[in-house]
Structure formats: C-alpha cells, structure tokens
Motif scaffolding. Structure first.
Motif, PDB file in Angstrom:
ATOM      1  N   GLN A  76     -33.219   3.051  13.089  1.00  0.00           N
ATOM      2  CA  GLN A  76     -31.995   2.309  12.806  1.00  0.00           C
ATOM      3  C   GLN A  76     -31.444   2.679  11.430  1.00  0.00           C
ATOM      4  OE1 GLN A  76     -32.447  -1.957  13.027  1.00  0.00           O
ATOM      5  NE2 GLN A  76     -30.314  -2.212  13.600  1.00  0.00           N
ATOM      6  N   SER A  77     -32.318   2.879  10.466  1.00  0.00           N
ATOM      7  CA  SER A  77     -31.904   3.255   9.116  1.00  0.00           C
ATOM      8  C   SER A  77     -31.193   4.611   9.113  1.00  0.00           C
ATOM      9  CB  SER A  77     -33.123   3.300   8.198  1.00  0.00           C
ATOM     10  OG  SER A  77     -32.765   3.736   6.920  1.00  0.00           O
ATOM     11  N   ALA A  78     -31.677   5.528   9.926  1.00  0.00           N
ATOM     12  CA  ALA A  78     -31.057   6.852   9.994  1.00  0.00           C
ATOM     13  C   ALA A  78     -29.656   6.789  10.596  1.00  0.00           C
ATOM     14  CB  ALA A  78     -31.943   7.799  10.810  1.00  0.00           C
ATOM     15  N   LEU A  79     -29.408   5.810  11.443  1.00  0.00           N
ATOM     16  CA  LEU A  79     -28.095   5.679  12.072  1.00  0.00           C
ATOM     17  C   LEU A  79     -27.167   4.711  11.341  1.00  0.00           C
ATOM     18  CD1 LEU A  79     -29.103   5.626  15.841  1.00  0.00           C
ATOM     19  CD2 LEU A  79     -28.173   7.522  14.527  1.00  0.00           C
ATOM     20  N   ARG A  80     -27.682   3.999  10.352  1.00  0.00           N
ATOM     21  CA  ARG A  80     -26.891   2.999   9.631  1.00  0.00           C
ATOM     22  C   ARG A  80     -25.595   3.554   9.027  1.00  0.00           C
ATOM     23  NH1 ARG A  80     -30.747   0.212   7.605  1.00  0.00           N
ATOM     24  NH2 ARG A  80     -30.530  -1.412   9.158  1.00  0.00           N
ATOM     25  N   PRO A  81     -25.540   4.789   8.505  1.00  0.00           N
ATOM     26  CA  PRO A  81     -24.287   5.303   7.947  1.00  0.00           C
ATOM     27  C   PRO A  81     -23.114   5.266   8.932  1.00  0.00           C
ATOM     28  CG  PRO A  81     -26.099   6.713   7.284  1.00  0.00           C
ATOM     29  CD  PRO A  81     -26.651   5.733   8.277  1.00  0.00           C
ATOM     30  N   VAL A  82     -23.392   5.259  10.213  1.00  0.00           N
ATOM     31  CA  VAL A  82     -22.325   5.234  11.214  1.00  0.00           C
ATOM     32  C   VAL A  82     -21.465   3.980  11.044  1.00  0.00           C
ATOM     33  CG1 VAL A  82     -21.871   5.072  13.702  1.00  0.00           C
ATOM     34  CG2 VAL A  82     -23.625   6.639  12.848  1.00  0.00           C
ATOM     35  N   ILE A  83     -22.077   2.869  10.678  1.00  0.00           N
ATOM     36  CA  ILE A  83     -21.339   1.620  10.485  1.00  0.00           C
ATOM     37  C   ILE A  83     -20.332   1.752   9.344  1.00  0.00           C
ATOM     38  CG2 ILE A  83     -21.615  -0.800   9.752  1.00  0.00           C
ATOM     39  CD1 ILE A  83     -22.289  -0.326  12.689  1.00  0.00           C
ATOM     40  N   ASN A  84     -20.613   2.644   8.390  1.00  0.00           N
ATOM     41  CA  ASN A  84     -19.692   2.894   7.280  1.00  0.00           C
ATOM     42  C   ASN A  84     -18.694   4.008   7.602  1.00  0.00           C
ATOM     43  OD1 ASN A  84     -20.968   0.967   5.619  1.00  0.00           O
ATOM     44  ND2 ASN A  84     -22.528   2.465   5.091  1.00  0.00           N
ATOM     45  N   GLY A  85     -18.728   4.500   8.842  1.00  0.00           N
ATOM     46  CA  GLY A  85     -17.820   5.568   9.242  1.00  0.00           C
ATOM     47  C   GLY A  85     -18.301   6.946   8.821  1.00  0.00           C
ATOM     48  N   ALA A  86     -19.565   7.062   8.407  1.00  0.00           N
ATOM     49  CA  ALA A  86     -20.125   8.337   7.960  1.00  0.00           C
ATOM     50  C   ALA A  86     -21.006   8.943   9.055  1.00  0.00           C
ATOM     51  CB  ALA A  86     -20.944   8.121   6.690  1.00  0.00           C
ATOM     52  N   GLN A  87     -21.376  10.189   8.841  1.00  0.00           N
ATOM     53  CA  GLN A  87     -22.289  10.874   9.753  1.00  0.00           C
ATOM     54  C   GLN A  87     -23.689  10.262   9.621  1.00  0.00           C
ATOM     55  OE1 GLN A  87     -20.923  12.551  12.054  1.00  0.00           O
ATOM     56  NE2 GLN A  87     -21.146  14.700  11.537  1.00  0.00           N
ATOM     57  N   PRO A  88     -24.413  10.127  10.717  1.00  0.00           N
ATOM     58  CA  PRO A  88     -25.785   9.640  10.617  1.00  0.00           C
ATOM     59  C   PRO A  88     -26.693  10.715  10.047  1.00  0.00           C
ATOM     60  CG  PRO A  88     -25.292  10.240  12.871  1.00  0.00           C
ATOM     61  CD  PRO A  88     -24.015  10.390  12.089  1.00  0.00           C
ATOM     62  N   LYS A  89     -27.863  10.298   9.599  1.00  0.00           N
ATOM     63  CA  LYS A  89     -28.873  11.260   9.142  1.00  0.00           C
ATOM     64  C   LYS A  89     -29.429  11.984  10.353  1.00  0.00           C
ATOM     65  CE  LYS A  89     -30.134   8.219   5.351  1.00  0.00           C
ATOM     66  NZ  LYS A  89     -31.167   7.341   4.793  1.00  0.00           N
TER      67      LYS A  89
END
Length: 87
Positions: free
Chosen positions: A39-52
């Motif tokens: 979930q932490s690796a995908l968290r940037p998606v919520i900010n509109g960024a690319q996931p890790k």
C-alpha cells in the motif's frame, strides 16, 4: 435395485470450498506487514503521482495475486474520495 436417497456426507471440513482452486478469501492472514508495504508503494497515486516500482515474488499459493487484488480494490475505493479517475 434402485437409487439411494441423496443425503449429506459426514465430513471433517467445516467448508470444503476453501480447498478449491477457485476459492478467494476475503482477507490474508499474517500478511499485514506485506500489505502495508504494498500500500505504501502505491500511496503516491493518491497525490496524482506515479507509484513506486513493485516486484512481487514467491512460491505459488502464498497470496501474491490476492494481495494485489485487495490493495487495488482499496485504492479504487479510496480514489473516489480524492476525485481521481483511472482510465
């Protein structure tokens, strides 16, 4: 010589369906740390960024596919709160 009446078998299993390949549990037991990392690796998606980048590996039957489905379902559900739309 007729057919016997159908009746339930006595079984030691509470639910034999959990032994089938098609069975999908609602949760993964003892995988909280792995799910949190995922979930932490995908968290940037919520900010509109690319996931890790994520690389899953392990023996068959450990829950990699189920973990992916659970995390992505949660992401889809939460993205509605942030007005993010997937194409």
């Amino acid at each position: 010589m007729g057919l016997e009446k159908f009746s339930p078998d006595e079984t030691i299993f509470q639910d034999e369906n959990v032994l089938r390949d098609s069975y999908t549990p609602d949760q993964l037991i003892c995988r909280d740390e792995e799910l949190a990392q995922y979930q932490s690796a995908l968290r940037p998606v919520i900010n509109g960024a690319q996931p890790k980048n994520i690389f899953l590996y392990g023996d068959a039957g450990l829950g990699k596919t189920l973990a992916t489905e659970l995390v992505l379902d949660r992401l889809r559900m939460d993205q509605e709160d942030y007005d993010l739309h997937t194409d």
